[in-house]
Design an enzyme around this catalytic site. Structure first.
Site, PDB file in Angstrom:
ATOM      1  N   ARG A   1       0.828  -1.072   0.005  1.00 13.64           N
ATOM      2  CA  ARG A   1      -0.108   0.072   0.063  1.00 13.64           C
ATOM      3  C   ARG A   1       1.025   1.179  -0.039  1.00 13.64           C
ATOM      4  O   ARG A   1       1.862   1.392   0.523  1.00 13.64           O
ATOM      5  CB  ARG A   1      -0.887   0.096   1.236  1.00 13.64           C
ATOM      6  CG  ARG A   1      -2.019   1.162   1.165  1.00 13.64           C
ATOM      7  CD  ARG A   1      -2.507   1.084   2.587  1.00 13.64           C
ATOM      8  NE  ARG A   1      -2.029   1.931   3.479  1.00 13.64           N
ATOM      9  CZ  ARG A   1      -2.670   2.417   4.463  1.00 13.64           C
ATOM     10  NH1 ARG A   1      -3.962   2.075   4.979  1.00 13.64           N
ATOM     11  NH2 ARG A   1      -2.208   3.136   5.404  1.00 13.64           N
TER      12      ARG A   1
ATOM     13  N   TYR B   1      -3.540  11.143   6.324  1.00 15.05           N
ATOM     14  CA  TYR B   1      -3.635   9.926   6.752  1.00 15.05           C
ATOM     15  C   TYR B   1      -2.672   8.870   6.266  1.00 15.05           C
ATOM     16  O   TYR B   1      -2.392   9.104   5.123  1.00 15.05           O
ATOM     17  CB  TYR B   1      -5.227   9.223   6.368  1.00 15.05           C
ATOM     18  CG  TYR B   1      -5.161   7.724   6.603  1.00 15.05           C
ATOM     19  CD1 TYR B   1      -5.532   7.254   7.634  1.00 15.05           C
ATOM     20  CD2 TYR B   1      -5.114   7.074   5.216  1.00 15.05           C
ATOM     21  CE1 TYR B   1      -5.288   5.852   7.814  1.00 15.05           C
ATOM     22  CE2 TYR B   1      -4.869   5.905   5.649  1.00 15.05           C
ATOM     23  CZ  TYR B   1      -5.194   5.089   6.771  1.00 15.05           C
ATOM     24  OH  TYR B   1      -4.897   3.755   6.776  1.00 15.05           O
TER      25      TYR B   1
ATOM     26  N   ASP C   1      -5.436   3.915   0.091  1.00 14.80           N
ATOM     27  CA  ASP C   1      -6.500   3.911   0.920  1.00 14.80           C
ATOM     28  C   ASP C   1      -6.739   5.652   0.711  1.00 14.80           C
ATOM     29  O   ASP C   1      -6.016   6.328   1.186  1.00 14.80           O
ATOM     30  CB  ASP C   1      -6.035   3.696   2.224  1.00 14.80           C
ATOM     31  CG  ASP C   1      -7.301   3.794   3.247  1.00 14.80           C
ATOM     32  OD1 ASP C   1      -8.389   4.176   2.752  1.00 14.80           O
ATOM     33  OD2 ASP C   1      -7.190   3.115   4.366  1.00 14.80           O
TER      34      ASP C   1
ATOM     35  N   HIS D   1      -9.403   6.633   2.537  1.00 19.44           N
ATOM     36  CA  HIS D   1      -9.792   6.896   4.007  1.00 19.44           C
ATOM     37  C   HIS D   1     -11.197   7.766   3.897  1.00 19.44           C
ATOM     38  O   HIS D   1     -11.002   8.749   4.704  1.00 19.44           O
ATOM     39  CB  HIS D   1      -8.563   7.394   4.866  1.00 19.44           C
ATOM     40  CG  HIS D   1      -8.613   6.785   6.117  1.00 19.44           C
ATOM     41  ND1 HIS D   1      -9.221   7.541   7.238  1.00 19.44           N
ATOM     42  CD2 HIS D   1      -8.374   5.540   6.441  1.00 19.44           C
ATOM     43  CE1 HIS D   1      -9.041   6.690   8.291  1.00 19.44           C
ATOM     44  NE2 HIS D   1      -8.614   5.429   7.797  1.00 19.44           N
TER      45      HIS D   1
ATOM     46  N   GLU E   1      -9.185   2.167  -1.969  1.00 17.67           N
ATOM     47  CA  GLU E   1      -9.876   1.604  -0.773  1.00 17.67           C
ATOM     48  C   GLU E   1     -10.645   2.884  -0.081  1.00 17.67           C
ATOM     49  O   GLU E   1     -10.046   3.998  -0.157  1.00 17.67           O
ATOM     50  CB  GLU E   1      -8.849   1.198   0.420  1.00 17.67           C
ATOM     51  CG  GLU E   1      -9.540   0.845   1.734  1.00 17.67           C
ATOM     52  CD  GLU E   1      -8.395   0.780   2.752  1.00 17.67           C
ATOM     53  OE1 GLU E   1      -7.191  -0.089   2.312  1.00 17.67           O
ATOM     54  OE2 GLU E   1      -8.881   0.659   3.882  1.00 17.67           O
TER      55      GLU E   1
ATOM     56  N   GLU F   1     -13.837  -1.650   6.194  1.00 16.76           N
ATOM     57  CA  GLU F   1     -13.345  -1.729   7.521  1.00 16.76           C
ATOM     58  C   GLU F   1     -14.075  -1.034   8.658  1.00 16.76           C
ATOM     59  O   GLU F   1     -14.025  -1.781   9.943  1.00 16.76           O
ATOM     60  CB  GLU F   1     -11.779  -1.129   7.497  1.00 16.76           C
ATOM     61  CG  GLU F   1     -11.913   0.192   7.386  1.00 16.76           C
ATOM     62  CD  GLU F   1     -10.449   0.862   7.334  1.00 16.76           C
ATOM     63  OE1 GLU F   1      -9.525   0.348   6.745  1.00 16.76           O
ATOM     64  OE2 GLU F   1     -10.031   2.015   8.040  1.00 16.76           O
TER      65      GLU F   1
ATOM     66  N   ARG G   1     -13.965  -5.507   3.138  1.00 19.26           N
ATOM     67  CA  ARG G   1     -12.707  -5.307   4.019  1.00 19.26           C
ATOM     68  C   ARG G   1     -13.258  -5.606   5.412  1.00 19.26           C
ATOM     69  O   ARG G   1     -12.591  -4.880   6.548  1.00 19.26           O
ATOM     70  CB  ARG G   1     -12.012  -4.166   3.909  1.00 19.26           C
ATOM     71  CG  ARG G   1     -11.027  -4.305   2.821  1.00 19.26           C
ATOM     72  CD  ARG G   1     -10.432  -2.892   2.456  1.00 19.26           C
ATOM     73  NE  ARG G   1      -9.646  -2.177   3.700  1.00 19.26           N
ATOM     74  CZ  ARG G   1      -8.620  -2.627   4.373  1.00 19.26           C
ATOM     75  NH1 ARG G   1      -8.168  -3.809   3.928  1.00 19.26           N
ATOM     76  NH2 ARG G   1      -8.191  -2.096   5.349  1.00 19.26           N
TER      77      ARG G   1
ATOM     78  N   GLU H   1      -4.513  -7.448   4.927  1.00 18.90           N
ATOM     79  CA  GLU H   1      -3.739  -6.482   5.103  1.00 18.90           C
ATOM     80  C   GLU H   1      -3.099  -6.907   6.497  1.00 18.90           C
ATOM     81  O   GLU H   1      -3.542  -7.602   7.435  1.00 18.90           O
ATOM     82  CB  GLU H   1      -4.717  -5.202   5.588  1.00 18.90           C
ATOM     83  CG  GLU H   1      -3.771  -4.182   6.256  1.00 18.90           C
ATOM     84  CD  GLU H   1      -4.929  -2.827   6.616  1.00 18.90           C
ATOM     85  OE1 GLU H   1      -5.754  -3.106   6.952  1.00 18.90           O
ATOM     86  OE2 GLU H   1      -4.266  -1.740   6.646  1.00 18.90           O
TER      87      GLU H   1
ATOM     88  N   TRP I   1     -12.702  12.012   8.822  1.00 19.17           N
ATOM     89  CA  TRP I   1     -11.270  11.480   9.110  1.00 19.17           C
ATOM     90  C   TRP I   1     -10.863  10.284   8.415  1.00 19.17           C
ATOM     91  O   TRP I   1     -11.538   9.275   8.164  1.00 19.17           O
ATOM     92  CB  TRP I   1     -10.777  11.478  10.319  1.00 19.17           C
ATOM     93  CG  TRP I   1      -9.320  10.983  10.689  1.00 19.17           C
ATOM     94  CD1 TRP I   1      -8.137  11.789  10.266  1.00 19.17           C
ATOM     95  CD2 TRP I   1      -8.587   9.684  11.139  1.00 19.17           C
ATOM     96  NE1 TRP I   1      -7.044  10.967  10.576  1.00 19.17           N
ATOM     97  CE2 TRP I   1      -7.436   9.957  10.880  1.00 19.17           C
ATOM     98  CE3 TRP I   1      -9.394   8.584  11.429  1.00 19.17           C
ATOM     99  CZ2 TRP I   1      -6.593   8.775  11.063  1.00 19.17           C
ATOM    100  CZ3 TRP I   1      -8.675   7.322  11.500  1.00 19.17           C
ATOM    101  CH2 TRP I   1      -7.018   7.590  11.348  1.00 19.17           C
TER     102      TRP I   1
HETATM  103  O1  KDG Z   1      -8.369   2.567  13.963  1.00 19.70           O
HETATM  104  C1  KDG Z   1      -8.391   3.052  12.655  1.00 19.70           C
HETATM  105  C2  KDG Z   1      -7.391   2.192  11.696  1.00 19.70           C
HETATM  106  O2  KDG Z   1      -7.638   0.784  11.899  1.00 19.70           O
HETATM  107  C3  KDG Z   1      -7.408   2.804  10.254  1.00 19.70           C
HETATM  108  O3  KDG Z   1      -7.189   4.050  10.130  1.00 19.70           O
HETATM  109  C4  KDG Z   1      -6.684   1.812   9.462  1.00 19.70           C
HETATM  110  O4  KDG Z   1      -7.654   2.481   7.495  1.00 19.70           O
HETATM  111  C5  KDG Z   1      -6.929   1.795   7.796  1.00 19.70           C
HETATM  112  C6  KDG Z   1      -6.400   0.642   7.125  1.00 19.70           C
HETATM  113  O5  KDG Z   1      -6.734   0.817   6.006  1.00 19.70           O
HETATM  114  O6  KDG Z   1      -5.647  -0.014   7.834  1.00 19.70           O
HETATM  115 MG    MG Z   2      -8.346   1.822   5.582  1.00 27.85          MG
END
Ligand code: KDG
Ligand code: MG
Length: 403
Positions: free
Chosen positions: A148, A160, A211, A213, A237, A263, A284, A340, A403
């Site tokens: 990644r 991030y 990602d 995010h 992602e 996630e 995920r 991951e 975030w």
């Molecule tokens: O607790 C938040 C994290 O697990 C997250 O920000 C991690 O986005 C993430 C990832 O893809 O691992």
């Molecule tokens: Mg993520």
């Protein structure tokens, strides 16, 4: 029947907070389940201690499905990350017990190994594109087949996925939420440049992931997906927040970049439309946040008939217990995509002795009976809980953002 005689919650902070449920039967066999919900650890600990554990004592540890249904349907207030993480912890601890009683590694109970090992992706990141590429080259040299890529955005003080520690990542960096600044306009042109440089430096025989995010609108995500197409990303992602699952229709219409989401999901209902309509390529969800092995089997089954593969979340805030359980699942699940793997610190690893091992860009869960991960309670007690929160994001004009 193996009667449940004891269950307790262990909160420990060997570098970061983890919540673990330990269930013991009258024969002295025990199983452990991860219940960590980053930044909300004590809410799950209380849910387990105050509302779940009293109902477990005296039950047959073998009745995993009935206990799952009791905790889900029987609770009236269904779903949500706190409830589903608590249910997951019970579920994983009971699967651990069942497999230990059978004398088998957990993957054998799920249906046996479908592959030799579990391909994982690591995290290359840096403040600049050059630093990220250097990191990615180092990951490739360690044997990783999938990496990644996250990089700093010119004009933004932080973003991030770019961390101080290279192999580990800890966004929960203060007792109260840190405030970060975000600009989509500054971010969007940066990522294609990163991928162009990465393909030049790494060649074609490595998978590249990214990602976003949850920070883009669907049309911005569509733009980024199109811009990345020449570099053949493995996935993009969390392109846009997925509360509105229909948003992904728009992204899908515009790009062939594969999409990964989930996630933050905690049940099959969060993913149903995304999977039914084949709006994503990878799901995920995690063992710990989505109701455990019993519920992930349902999600993976729905995904399988819709050509969606698994790509479970495996950040540092998911404990080694979750990682161990996930690896057994990954070794079995027919529609496996990738796992991951953000490494844990050495301090965390000794508190959670584990049977899984890394080799040539892949993990194997090991052959120990159960899921192969335990907790050293005496050591765990030396690391008391420390309040830690995830950051929040604001746009440059102060507007609160994702975030
Ligand atoms: O607790 C938040 C994290 O697990 C997250 O920000 C991690 O986005 C993430 C990832 O893809 O691992
Ligand atoms: Mg993520």
């Amino acid at each position: 029947m193996p009667k449940i005689t004891d269950a307790k919650v262990i909160v420990t902070c060997p570098g970061r907070n983890f919540v673990t449920l330990k269930i013991t039967t009258e024969d002295g066999v025990h199983g452990v389940g991860d219940a960590t919900l980053n930044g909300r650890e004590l809410a799950v600990a209380s849910y387990l201690t105050d509302h779940v554990i009293p109902t477990l004592i005296g039950r047959d540890a073998h009745q995993i499905e009935d206990i799952w249904q009791f905790l889900y349907r029987g609770a009236y207030w269904r779903r949500g990350p706190v409830t589903m993480s608590a249910i997951a912890a019970v579920d994983v601890a009971l699967w651990d017990i069942k497999a230990k009683l059978a004398g088998l590694p957990l993957y054998q109970l799920l249906g046996g190994a479908s592959r030799s090992d579990v391909m994982v992706y690591g995290h290359a990141n840096g403040a600049t594109i050059e630093q990220t590429i250097d990191e990615a080259v180092a990951y490739k040299a360690m044997g990783y087949k999938a990496i990644r890529l996250q990089t700093g955005v010119p004009g933004l003080p932080s973003t991030y996925g770019v961390s101080k520690d290279k192999l580990f990542y800890e966004p929960a960096d203060a007792a109260l939420p840190t405030e970060n600044v975000w600009s989509t306009a500054k971010y969007l042109p940066t990522v294609p440049k990163l991928f162009e440089a990465a393909r030049k430096a790494l060649g074609d025989d490595v998978h590249l992931l990214h990602d976003a995010h949850h920070r883009l609108t669907p049309i911005e995500a569509a733009r980024l997906g199109k811009d990345l197409e020449p570099y053949r990303p493995f996935w993009l992602e969390d392109a846009t927040p997925a509360e509105n699952q229909a948003s992904f229709r728009l992204i899908r219409q515009h790009t062939t970049t594969p999409l990964a989401v989930g996630e933050v999901f905690n049940s099959i209902w969060d993913a149903k439309q995304l999977i039914d309509e084949q709006l994503i390529d990878y799901i995920r969800t995690t063992i710990v946040h989505a109701g455990g092995i019993s519920h992930l089997k349902r999600i993976a089954g729905l995904a399988e008939i819709n050509n969606v593969k698994t790509g479970f979340h495996g950040a540092t805030d998911l404990s080694p217990v979750c990682m161990g359980a996930a690896l057994h699942f990954d070794l079995w699940v027919p529609n496996f995509g990738i796992q991951e793997y953000m490494r844990h610190t050495a301090q965390t690893d000794v508190v959670f002795p584990h049977a899984y091992t890394f080799k040539d860009g892949a993990l194997h869960p090991g052959e120990a009976p159960g899921h192969g991960v335990d907790i050293d309670e005496a050591l765990a007690a030396k690391y008391p809980y420390r309040p830690a929160s995830l950051p929040v994001n604001r746009l440059e004009d102060g507007t609160l953002f994702n975030w």
